[in-house]
Write a protein that holds these residues in place. Structure first.
Motif, PDB file in Angstrom:
ATOM      1  N   GLY A 174       0.831  -1.406   0.071  1.00 17.93           N
ATOM      2  CA  GLY A 174      -0.292  -0.114   0.283  1.00 17.93           C
ATOM      3  C   GLY A 174       0.640   0.910  -0.153  1.00 17.93           C
ATOM      4  O   GLY A 174       2.131   1.336  -0.269  1.00 17.93           O
ATOM      5  N   GLU A 227      -2.322  -2.722   3.370  1.00 16.77           N
ATOM      6  CA  GLU A 227      -2.789  -4.332   3.463  1.00 16.77           C
ATOM      7  C   GLU A 227      -1.238  -4.885   3.917  1.00 16.77           C
ATOM      8  O   GLU A 227      -0.455  -4.917   3.668  1.00 16.77           O
ATOM      9  CB  GLU A 227      -3.647  -4.156   2.338  1.00 16.77           C
ATOM     10  N   LYS A 237      -1.149  -9.538   5.125  1.00 12.72           N
ATOM     11  CA  LYS A 237      -1.571 -10.473   4.339  1.00 12.72           C
ATOM     12  C   LYS A 237      -0.996 -11.661   4.552  1.00 12.72           C
ATOM     13  O   LYS A 237       0.259 -11.097   4.386  1.00 12.72           O
ATOM     14  CB  LYS A 237      -2.307 -10.442   3.041  1.00 12.72           C
ATOM     15  N   GLU A 283      -2.364  -4.561  12.125  1.00 12.94           N
ATOM     16  CA  GLU A 283      -3.558  -4.658  11.647  1.00 12.94           C
ATOM     17  C   GLU A 283      -4.418  -3.027  12.347  1.00 12.94           C
ATOM     18  O   GLU A 283      -5.106  -2.190  11.847  1.00 12.94           O
ATOM     19  CB  GLU A 283      -4.132  -5.300  12.095  1.00 12.94           C
ATOM     20  N   ALA A 306      -2.035  -0.342  10.684  1.00 16.93           N
ATOM     21  CA  ALA A 306      -2.500  -0.359   9.129  1.00 16.93           C
ATOM     22  C   ALA A 306      -3.433   0.779   8.508  1.00 16.93           C
ATOM     23  O   ALA A 306      -3.479   1.295   7.173  1.00 16.93           O
ATOM     24  CB  ALA A 306      -3.090  -1.637   8.220  1.00 16.93           C
ATOM     25  N   PRO A 307      -4.856   0.742   9.006  1.00 19.99           N
ATOM     26  CA  PRO A 307      -5.550   1.626   8.305  1.00 19.99           C
ATOM     27  C   PRO A 307      -5.050   2.875   8.233  1.00 19.99           C
ATOM     28  O   PRO A 307      -5.252   4.226   7.489  1.00 19.99           O
ATOM     29  CB  PRO A 307      -7.083   1.799   9.429  1.00 19.99           C
ATOM     30  N   GLN A 319      -3.088   3.612   5.025  1.00 24.27           N
ATOM     31  CA  GLN A 319      -3.266   2.650   3.689  1.00 24.27           C
ATOM     32  C   GLN A 319      -2.623   1.599   3.301  1.00 24.27           C
ATOM     33  O   GLN A 319      -2.460   1.836   2.205  1.00 24.27           O
ATOM     34  CB  GLN A 319      -3.084   3.955   2.991  1.00 24.27           C
TER      35      GLN A 319
END
Length: 336
Positions: free
Chosen positions: A31, A106, A108, A97, A100-101, A104
């Motif tokens: 991101g 992501e 996984k 996590e 992370a927001p 921006q």
């Protein structure tokens, strides 16, 4: 043929091998703000990971205790991979996590990537040629395939070795490369010989990075700005407050010591604990243990060193392949 049925016995020294790294896994960070997110959470100077260098790193609590140690490499702009113990993937994912927001970014856990160890100079060159890459020659240096699906990263050791990470399923059996898969313990043995320990779930939030000799391996940048735990880690370094260190040793034991097994001195006092162990077919067991620096220095200085034991088995300290001194990752990236 299944992966398990392809695996051979423990490899002989000097024998080329492809080793499934089943104990390790990959967490991807992607991101626009991926670099900024990582820079604020990890001990690495993230800007050094630009496709040619893959620094060691770690993630800490506010008190400087490791949540995970890892290797970081860049796949492409705004796309990074972290390699760490498989049993820490979920917890590190949850930790990052939370942030992370705001960046921006992501996260996984990548279960569909092939992660293999490549052992042997000739085999390394063959694999690099197969994927159209130059073979990295220095530890922690990295090469990418043109399609960016495959990375090859050099690791230290008595024998030439590389980590191969690929989204290309042909990575299991590259065309024309007829090398059998070796026991994963072979790779763990080479890590132990290299003085390289990977934190596991049972060890979270217990050790400063320096207790795993992480600054001696170039895993801590003391030249970067703040990150979670940075103040404690830096203070321990500059004030010389690290009272425990990673040591390499051999144990003549009938069974493999458990991770966390206590190392005692000749008075029966606990002076350390086992953090990695592997048994050889010949009967010996090699371990990495976090030991009291006082106990280690006393043993090394004495003509008749006091005995160390794990359980009822004697422990013989072995030399590490590196000095216990600060190695700045900024110096390791030179020459790229």
């Amino acid at each position: 043929m299944s992966l398990e049925k392809q695996v051979t016995a423990f490899r002989d020294p000097g024998e080329a091998a492809i080793v499934p790294l089943s104990h390790l896994g990959i967490l991807e960070v992607k991101g626009k703000g991926a670099e900024t997110l990582l820079q604020g959470q990890t001990s690495a100077q993230v800007g050094l990971a630009k496709g040619g260098f893959a620094p060691l790193t770690c993630f800490c609590t506010a008190k400087g205790r490791m949540l995970a140690n890892a290797q970081l490499w860049q796949v492409s702009a705004e796309h990074y991979r972290l390699m760490l113990s498989r049993d820490l993937l979920a917890s590190l994912h949850r930790h990052l996590e939370k942030f992370a927001p705001f960046y921006q970014a992501e996260l996984k856990v990548q279960d569909d990537l092939i992660l293999m160890g490549i052992v042997g100079e000739a085999l390394g060159r063959e694999v690099a040629e197969h994927y159209g890459m130059e073979l990295p020659g220095a530890s922690w240096h990295q090469a990418n395939s043109n399609d960016q699906r495959t990375q090859l990263v050099r690791h230290p050791g008595e024998e030439p070795r590389w980590v191969l990470c690929s989204g290309d399923k042909r990575a299991l059996t590259p065309a024309g490369i007829a090398t059998p898969l070796s026991d994963p313990a072979s790779w763990q043995a080479m890590d132990i010989q290299s003085g390289l320990a990977w934190l596991t779930a049972d060890q979270q939030d217990r050790f400063l990075p320096q207790m795993f000799n992480w600054e001696a391996l170039g895993g801590i940048s003391f030249k970067k700005g703040c990150y979670t735990g940075q103040e404690v880690v830096a203070r321990a370094h500059f004030r010389g407050q690290v009272k425990k260190r990673l040591a390499r040793a051999r144990v003549m034991a009938e069974s493999l010591p458990e991770i966390g097994a206590i190392v005692c001195n000749d008075e029966g006092k606990a002076v350390g604990e086992v953090v990695a162990a592997v048994a050889y077919p010949q009967g010996a067991t090699d371990i990495l243990a976090v030991l009291s620096t006082q106990a280690s220095e006393t043993i090394q200085a004495s003509e008749t060193p006091a005995a160390l034991t794990v359980g009822n088995s004697a422990v013989e300290l072995l030399p590490l392949p590196y000095a216990i001194e600060r190695v700045d990752p900024e110096s390791l990236v030179q020459g790229l």
